[in-house]
Design an enzyme around this catalytic site. Structure first.
Site, PDB file in Angstrom:
ATOM      1  N   GLU A 106       0.877  -1.166   0.000  1.00  0.00           N
ATOM      2  CA  GLU A 106       0.000   0.000   0.000  1.00  0.00           C
ATOM      3  C   GLU A 106       0.916   1.218   0.000  1.00  0.00           C
ATOM      4  OE1 GLU A 106      -3.456   2.066   2.727  1.00  0.00           O
ATOM      5  OE2 GLU A 106      -2.788   0.062   3.236  1.00  0.00           O
ATOM      6  N   ARG A 150       4.813 -12.896   9.562  1.00  0.00           N
ATOM      7  CA  ARG A 150       5.531 -11.685   9.213  1.00  0.00           C
ATOM      8  C   ARG A 150       6.822 -11.596  10.009  1.00  0.00           C
ATOM      9  NH1 ARG A 150       3.421  -6.426   9.403  1.00  0.00           N
ATOM     10  NH2 ARG A 150       1.593  -7.174   8.325  1.00  0.00           N
ATOM     11  N   LYS A 176       4.210   0.903   9.963  1.00  0.00           N
ATOM     12  CA  LYS A 176       4.375   2.072   9.095  1.00  0.00           C
ATOM     13  C   LYS A 176       3.831   3.313   9.780  1.00  0.00           C
ATOM     14  CE  LYS A 176       2.955   0.142   5.052  1.00  0.00           C
ATOM     15  NZ  LYS A 176       2.444   0.145   3.679  1.00  0.00           N
TER      16      LYS A 176
HETATM   17  P1  ATP Z   1      -0.354  -1.503   6.554  1.00  0.00           P
HETATM   18  O1  ATP Z   1      -1.280  -2.411   5.800  1.00  0.00           O
HETATM   19  O2  ATP Z   1      -0.632  -1.366   8.010  1.00  0.00           O
HETATM   20  O3  ATP Z   1      -0.102  -0.204   5.903  1.00  0.00           O
HETATM   21  P2  ATP Z   1       1.593  -3.472   5.928  1.00  0.00           P
HETATM   22  O4  ATP Z   1       2.784  -3.761   6.742  1.00  0.00           O
HETATM   23  O5  ATP Z   1       0.568  -4.525   5.735  1.00  0.00           O
HETATM   24  O6  ATP Z   1       1.045  -2.185   6.576  1.00  0.00           O
HETATM   25  P3  ATP Z   1       1.639  -3.249   3.081  1.00  0.00           P
HETATM   26  O7  ATP Z   1       2.166  -2.158   2.239  1.00  0.00           O
HETATM   27  O8  ATP Z   1       0.214  -3.574   2.983  1.00  0.00           O
HETATM   28  O9  ATP Z   1       2.038  -2.893   4.560  1.00  0.00           O
HETATM   29  O10 ATP Z   1       2.523  -4.532   2.845  1.00  0.00           O
HETATM   30  C1  ATP Z   1       2.848  -5.035   1.577  1.00  0.00           C
HETATM   31  C2  ATP Z   1       3.168  -6.495   1.662  1.00  0.00           C
HETATM   32  O11 ATP Z   1       4.258  -6.697   2.541  1.00  0.00           O
HETATM   33  C3  ATP Z   1       2.002  -7.284   2.225  1.00  0.00           C
HETATM   34  O12 ATP Z   1       1.836  -8.459   1.446  1.00  0.00           O
HETATM   35  C4  ATP Z   1       2.425  -7.618   3.617  1.00  0.00           C
HETATM   36  O13 ATP Z   1       1.895  -8.851   4.010  1.00  0.00           O
HETATM   37  C5  ATP Z   1       3.944  -7.665   3.498  1.00  0.00           C
HETATM   38  N1  ATP Z   1       4.548  -7.321   4.781  1.00  0.00           N
HETATM   39  C6  ATP Z   1       4.352  -6.198   5.489  1.00  0.00           C
HETATM   40  N2  ATP Z   1       5.036  -6.242   6.653  1.00  0.00           N
HETATM   41  C7  ATP Z   1       5.676  -7.425   6.675  1.00  0.00           C
HETATM   42  C8  ATP Z   1       6.544  -8.070   7.619  1.00  0.00           C
HETATM   43  N3  ATP Z   1       6.884  -7.488   8.755  1.00  0.00           N
HETATM   44  N4  ATP Z   1       7.016  -9.293   7.294  1.00  0.00           N
HETATM   45  C9  ATP Z   1       6.683  -9.862   6.125  1.00  0.00           C
HETATM   46  N5  ATP Z   1       5.885  -9.321   5.211  1.00  0.00           N
HETATM   47  C10 ATP Z   1       5.376  -8.115   5.475  1.00  0.00           C
HETATM   48 MG    MG Z   2      -1.338  -4.066   4.384  1.00  0.00          MG
END
Ligand code: ATP
Ligand code: MG
Length: 561
Positions: free
Chosen positions: A37, A264, A274
């Site tokens: 995102e 994760r 984030k």
């Molecule tokens: P948010 O949705 O709260 O903004 P997020 O960490 O889910 O934060 P995204 O940009 O949606 O951020 O993440 C993109 C991809 O990275 C998603 O598929 C998510 O599952 C993966 N991802 C995010 N954080 C982690 C992590 N700590 N370890 C592994 N994969 C992650």
């Molecule tokens: Mg997300």
């Protein structure tokens, strides 16, 4: 970790599933995606997902991995983030080729799917308030109850949804919901919202839409539209899987991506939220997303972590189904390991103490041969100037040294690396009793650091020639938090920040080979650690980050406690 296990391609549960799907003929080509995102910069947790998804597309060639921006939320996304994310993925060594997508590219199709769901009686317009919807939804122990609008006719739903899209209603007046099961033990299945009214402009679609699809409705269907075969996501989406599958089933889509969840990455001494990282940036607690203390990809890149080290780290941690914390030392180990292989060795003095070699000619100077490290692009030797006035590290001298201190002390002899044997004859102090200068003699017969008479010294220290040295500011970077698990500690996250995570040394003196090196140049300062030239460098002065020390000083400290 032994060499053999490292070289094996570890088969985790995801690769086993992919192997089986290829063997059974279910798929002939693997398609994965990385779906960030664009509401912040990528962090080391994202690197795990990037290395997995893009890594698979390399391993299972011909295969592909899409980069898809999940930009369903009109208010939050920004172009700066879209650009930084692409830069970071590329820097990590991966390439999406032509497969760059935006979920917002699918708004028309998603709208069509929503209409289809209404037509087949699988969706309805609800006019309860957000608060009422929440109450009607029930709890984990109590079933929800149906909205009074749940049985609106298809015609009425189509009409209302069309008018929602035209902008006839205010935000919150109506939503479109899936009609699934208000008593489902899985809360996600209790008639989730599919579309809500948002009168905001979107970074790509502008003012075209007044209704925007929800993440859950968008995500699985975007995968489907792109022909993704394996949709890999983190564990928190496990309970969303039945919903994604429901959409695919009810819409009778030709392609059925399989969602597989993995744990994760959580790292000690840092956080990956984030939202919190944004707060650090906005409050000025750090100097931007690429502050070298940050766990962002741009932060650790600036600090001097290499893409190779991050890939090795991601390979080492592997994949599991269980949430857990990874010790940050493992990441640091991977960084040290890679830099040890490739970083040129140079001499640099961080906290200088002046040494005058009293029996060296006043205006004399000479070049001594320093041996380059095998990883250095310039193999062999390099000349380093030696002269009468030198700098050594303050802590390489002790006036009253304990028995095991093999460095310089009054009357003691040590080797100045690559140069000569030097003996401390006299200690000069200022009015406060602080040592300001050492008067030493050298043994002219010990050129190259070997004595002519076979005499041995225990200590070897690094040095630079005062008149040739390149001055620099060096930033010692340490862990962002003082506690292992900042989320588990009492109080606010901010309270756990390490106030000493950055220490600036303004008066460092480096060997002349540093002159003219570019931003991003990485090297080892012998005995001190790995360093990297920072973009804050100007014509007037070098600014250098300490990427990481040579040893794990935290483990040592923890052991002492
Ligand atoms: P948010 O949705 O709260 O903004 P997020 O960490 O889910 O934060 P995204 O940009 O949606 O951020 O993440 C993109 C991809 O990275 C998603 O598929 C998510 O599952 C993966 N991802 C995010 N954080 C982690 C992590 N700590 N370890 C592994 N994969 C992650
Ligand atoms: Mg997300």
């Amino acid at each position: 970790m032994s060499e053999e296990t490292e070289d094996e391609v570890k088969k985790d549960f995801i690769r086993e599933i992919i192997d089986a799907d290829l063997a059974s003929g279910k798929h002939s080509e693997i398609v994965t995606r990385f779906p960030p995102e664009p509401n912040g910069y990528l962090h080391i947790g994202h690197a795990k997902s990037i290395c997995l998804n893009f890594g698979l597309s390399k391993e299972y060639s011909p295969a592909r991995c899409h980069l898809r921006f999940d930009d369903t939320n009109p208010s939050k996304e920004e172009t700066e983030y879209v650009e930084s994310i692409q830069e970071d993925v590329r820097w990590l060594g991966f390439d999406w080729g032509k497969n760059l997508f935006f979920a917002s590219d699918y708004f028309d199709q998603l709208h069509g799917f929503a209409v289809q769901l209404i037509e087949s009686g699988h969706a309805y317009v609800d006019s309860l308030s957000a608060e009422e919807i929440r109450t009607y939804r029930g709890t984990l122990t109590e079933p929800g109850k149906p909205s009074p609008h749940r049985d609106r006719s298809v015609e009425e739903n189509l009409d209302l949804f069309a008018r929602m899209a035209k902008g006839e209603f205010a935000e919150g007046e109506h939503v479109l919901r899936a009609k699934i099961d208000m008593a489902s033990p899985n809360m996600n299945m209790r008639d989730p919202t599919l579309y809500r009214i948002r009168k905001e402009s979107h970074h790509r679609t502008g003012n075209k839409w007044c209704v925007y699809p929800m993440y859950d409705f968008t995500h699985g269907l975007s995968d489907m539209l792109e022909g993704v075969t394996h949709s890999l996501c983190t564990l928190e989406f496990e309970h969303h899987r039945p919903l994604y599958e429901w959409f695919l089933k009810v819409l009778k889509t030709p392609c059925q991506p399989r969602q597989i969840e993995f744990a994760r990455l959580g790292l000690t001494y840092t956080v990956m939220s984030k939202r919190f990282l944004l707060k650090l940036v906005e409050s000025g607690k750090v100097n931007g997303w690429d502050d070298p203390r940050m766990p962002t990809i741009s932060g650790i890149r600036r600090r001097g972590y290499t893409a190779e080290a991050i890939r090795r780290f991601c390979h080492r941690i592997g994949l599991t189904k269980y949430p857990g914390m990874t010790d940050i030392s493992l990441l640091e180990f991977s960084v040290r390991e890679h830099l040890n292989e490739v970083a040129p060795r140079v001499m640099g003095v961080l906290k200088p103490l002046k040494v005058v070699i009293t029996n060296y000619p006043e205006d004399g100077e000479e070049m001594v041969d320093a041996v380059n490290h095998p990883g250095d692009p310039e193999a062999g030797k390099r000349p380093v100037p030696f002269s009468r006035e030198l700098y050594i590290e303050q802590n390489d001298f002790m006036e009253d040294p304990p028995r095991k201190f093999f460095r310089l002390g009054p009357g003691r002899e040590v080797r100045f690396r690559y140069a000569y044997y030097v003996t401390c004859q006299e200690v000069i102090k200022d009015d406060h009793g602080t040592v300001t200068e050492l008067r030493c003699t050298y043994d002219p017969e010990s050129r190259g650091g070997k004595s002519a008479d076979g005499r041995k010294v225990k200590g070897t220290i690094h040095w630079v020639s005062a008149k040739h040295a390149v001055p620099a500011t060096v930033r010692l970077i340490d862990r962002l938090f003082t506690v292992e698990d900042p989320h588990a500690a009492d109080g606010e996250l901010e309270d756990q920040l390490n106030p000493d995570a950055i220490e600036e040394l303004m008066d460092c003196q480096l060997e002349p080979s540093l002159r003219g090196q570019k931003v991003g140049y990485q090297c080892q300062f012998e005995r001190l650690g790995y360093f990297c030239i920072d973009p804050d460098t100007t014509e007037d002065g070098l600014v250098i980050n300490r990427t990481i020390g040579l040893r794990d000083s935290w483990a040592k400290q923890a052991g002492k406690r």
